[in-house]
Design a protein around this motif. Structure first.
Motif, PDB file in Angstrom:
ATOM      1  N   PRO A 213       1.307  -1.936  -3.039  1.00 11.74           N
ATOM      2  CA  PRO A 213       1.156  -1.642  -4.479  1.00 11.74           C
ATOM      3  C   PRO A 213       1.315  -0.170  -4.836  1.00 11.74           C
ATOM      4  O   PRO A 213       1.456   0.157  -6.023  1.00 11.74           O
ATOM      5  N   SER A 378      -1.617   0.444 -11.251  1.00  8.57           N
ATOM      6  CA  SER A 378      -1.771  -0.456 -10.110  1.00  8.57           C
ATOM      7  C   SER A 378      -2.696   0.161  -9.075  1.00  8.57           C
ATOM      8  O   SER A 378      -2.909   1.378  -9.065  1.00  8.57           O
ATOM      9  N   SER A 474       0.149   4.281  -9.492  1.00  7.47           N
ATOM     10  CA  SER A 474      -0.873   3.547  -8.734  1.00  7.47           C
ATOM     11  C   SER A 474      -2.020   4.518  -8.466  1.00  7.47           C
ATOM     12  O   SER A 474      -1.780   5.679  -8.118  1.00  7.47           O
TER      13      SER A 474
END
Ligand SMILES: [Zn+2]
Length: 512
Positions: A213, A378, A474
């Motif tokens: 991710p 994320s 992220s």
């Protein structure tokens, strides 16, 4: 992701895994082609197996050896610190019901200087041909990696990072498998067609990728199917075959996303457009949906409810953070919903009564909220999964309270009571329980306690700034704590120790 029974109590994911095991053809979980090599190579298979075990000891690695991990505490074999994917351009040839799918993917990556091997995550793929910037090269497959030898034409030693495109022709077996978390994953087949479930590590079983991710990229999907078969992937539909012919469906996703948020639905479906929603910032949000063929009316109520739910969340969390939204209702996906980027995926059977009741409101709210919490921002690693699930479960609580289906204070109290029966911390999950109660309703008790601790104004400022400051990236739990402490202007170590990292939680919420 959410399971249909997550509104109840622990354990959620385990129960779900049992119920969804049936459609997954685990007999195709075939890892016996490890160490296969590119046909153009001298045999390099004997060299491959040692590389994967050295990921924890970087001190022994020379500058030439690739990183085979991003250091994810739960999935150390995923990703590579040497690789930053810019884009994936995927072409698949899909014959529904066939045991294999062949494809070609162009993965454009920025590489660490000095690298001689490009590592990608790949499990059980048959690799037919590999090229770097159109120069055919050799590769080695291990149990979890595709290691591509960079040709001499790639001068990655001359200072700054180098960007190359790896073109990989490959074949994978359909059917999916059961992932380490106990849920179906990968390319799952059913009588109606197929769909993918990638969270947390399913993408690498059907797509060579930097399957983590922390690495977001743009995407183009081109899928060739027989006449009458429909394909849905993320982004905008830019090309489709004439109604009465076979051909390519092309979807383009410019919103950067990681592999686990990819949507790939193939089968007996219809693509439905509904009037665009209008964001609080005045922009239009195109709405594109996927429904089982010939059954659109059953899903109208869910589709019609998007506007109000979107408006509610925009007022709390800020403008909708992605380019588009929509709902995909997948036959045979029962009791499990997934926040695939820009078009959430649900089991058609959970909605085909045509009625939107408690369960449907819960699922729709949870997956829509993920577009802010999980998709726009994320997780940096999988042990940050509570950043996805606890915040979207809290958003779901807020919505169910708003529509008078579940009073927030009563439910928050009940979930804290239930949380007293468990001793797993919310902030430090294991692989086995990463989708367990402590991340969902149990995790939302942490979010509620945070709200009561810092007050509504600062709490909702944190939520809005989380997305406005970090959208498209992220982020880690430490990053969230830093933002909370900056907004609240106080040290909250004690709060996070007591609520996020403790196994046993306080038995009452902080006084507001
Ligand atoms: Zn979720």
């Amino acid at each position: 992701m959410i399971t249909a029974c997550a509104g109840g109590g622990p354990p959620v994911a385990v129960e779900q895994a049992d119920r969804t095991a049936a459609p997954v053809d685990t007999t195709n979980n075939n890892n016996n082609n490890t160490n296969n090599t590119n046909t153009s190579t001298e045999s390099t298979s004997t060299t491959s197996s040692t590389l994967a075990v050295e990921v924890d000891d970087e001190s022994e690695m020379s500058a030439d050896e690739p990183s085979l991990s991003v250091g994810d505490p739960l999935f150390p074999e995923l990703g590579s610190l040497d690789v930053d994917v810019v884009s994936y351009d995927l072409r698949l040839d899909v014959e529904p019901g066939a045991p294999t799918v062949s494809g070609e993917v162009d993965v454009t990556v920025t590489l660490r200087p000095g690298l001689t091997v490009l590592p990608l995550d790949a499990v059980g793929l048959d690799i037919d041909r590999v090229a770097i910037d159109e120069v055919v090269t050799t590769s080695t497959s291990t149990e979890s990696e595709l290691l591509i030898d960079l040709p001499a034409s790639v001068d990655a030693s001359s200072g700054g990072p180098t960007t190359v495109t790896a073109s990989i022709d490959y074949t994978f077996r359909t059917g999916g498998r059961t992932s380490a978390v106990g849920l179906p994953s990968g390319w799952i087949t059913s009588p109606a067609g197929s769909y993918v479930l990638n969270e947390p590590d399913g993408a690498r079983t059907w797509l060579p990728s930097n399957d983590h991710p922390s690495d977001k990229a743009t995407w183009r999907f081109e899928v060739v199917v027989p006449e009458g078969v429909v394909v849905s992937a993320n982004g905008e539909l830019v090309e489709r075959p004439d109604a009465a012919s076979s051909g390519a469906w092309v979807w383009v996703a410019d919103d950067p996303m990681p592999t686990y948020l990819v949507q790939m639905i193939v089968g007996d479906y219809e693509i439905v457009e509904s009037p665009p929603a209008t964001s609080v910032d005045g922009s239009e949000i195109p709405l594109t949906h996927v429904v089982p063929s010939g059954d659109r009316a059953s899903f109208d109520a869910a589709i019609d409810g998007i506007d109000e739910q979107l408006r509610f969340f925009e007022e709390l969390f800020g403008p909708y953070p992605l380019d588009r939204y929509g709902l995909a209702f997948v036959t045979d996906l029962s009791g499990l919903a997934m926040e695939t980027h820009g078009r959430s995926m649900f089991g058609a059977g959970d909605f085909d009564s045509g009625r939107v009741g408690f369960l449907q409101e819960l699922l729709l709210a949870h997956e829509l909220a993920h577009q802010w919490f999980g998709n726009a921002v994320s997780p940096q690693a999988w042990d940050d999964i509570w950043l996805n699930e606890a915040f979207t479960t809290y958003a779901q609580w807020l919505w169910l309270d708003h529509v008078d289906l579940q009073p927030l204070d009563v439910h928050a109290r009940a979930m804290l009571d239930l949380r007293q029966r468990t001793t797993e911390s919310t902030g430090e999950p294991t692989v086995e329980n990463m989708f367990g109660f402590e991340r969902y309703d149990g995790g939302a008790t942490v979010v509620h306690a945070l709200r009561l601790t810092i007050g509504d104004d600062r709490f909702f400022e944190v939520l809005r700034r989380w997305v406005s400051d970090f959208g498209g990236t992220s982020q880690s739990t430490e990053s969230l704590i830093g933002l909370v402490e900056a907004v609240a202007d106080e040290d909250l170590d004690e709060f996070f120790d007591d609520w996020l990292y403790a196994g046993a939680l306080p038995d009452s919420y902080p006084a507001s």
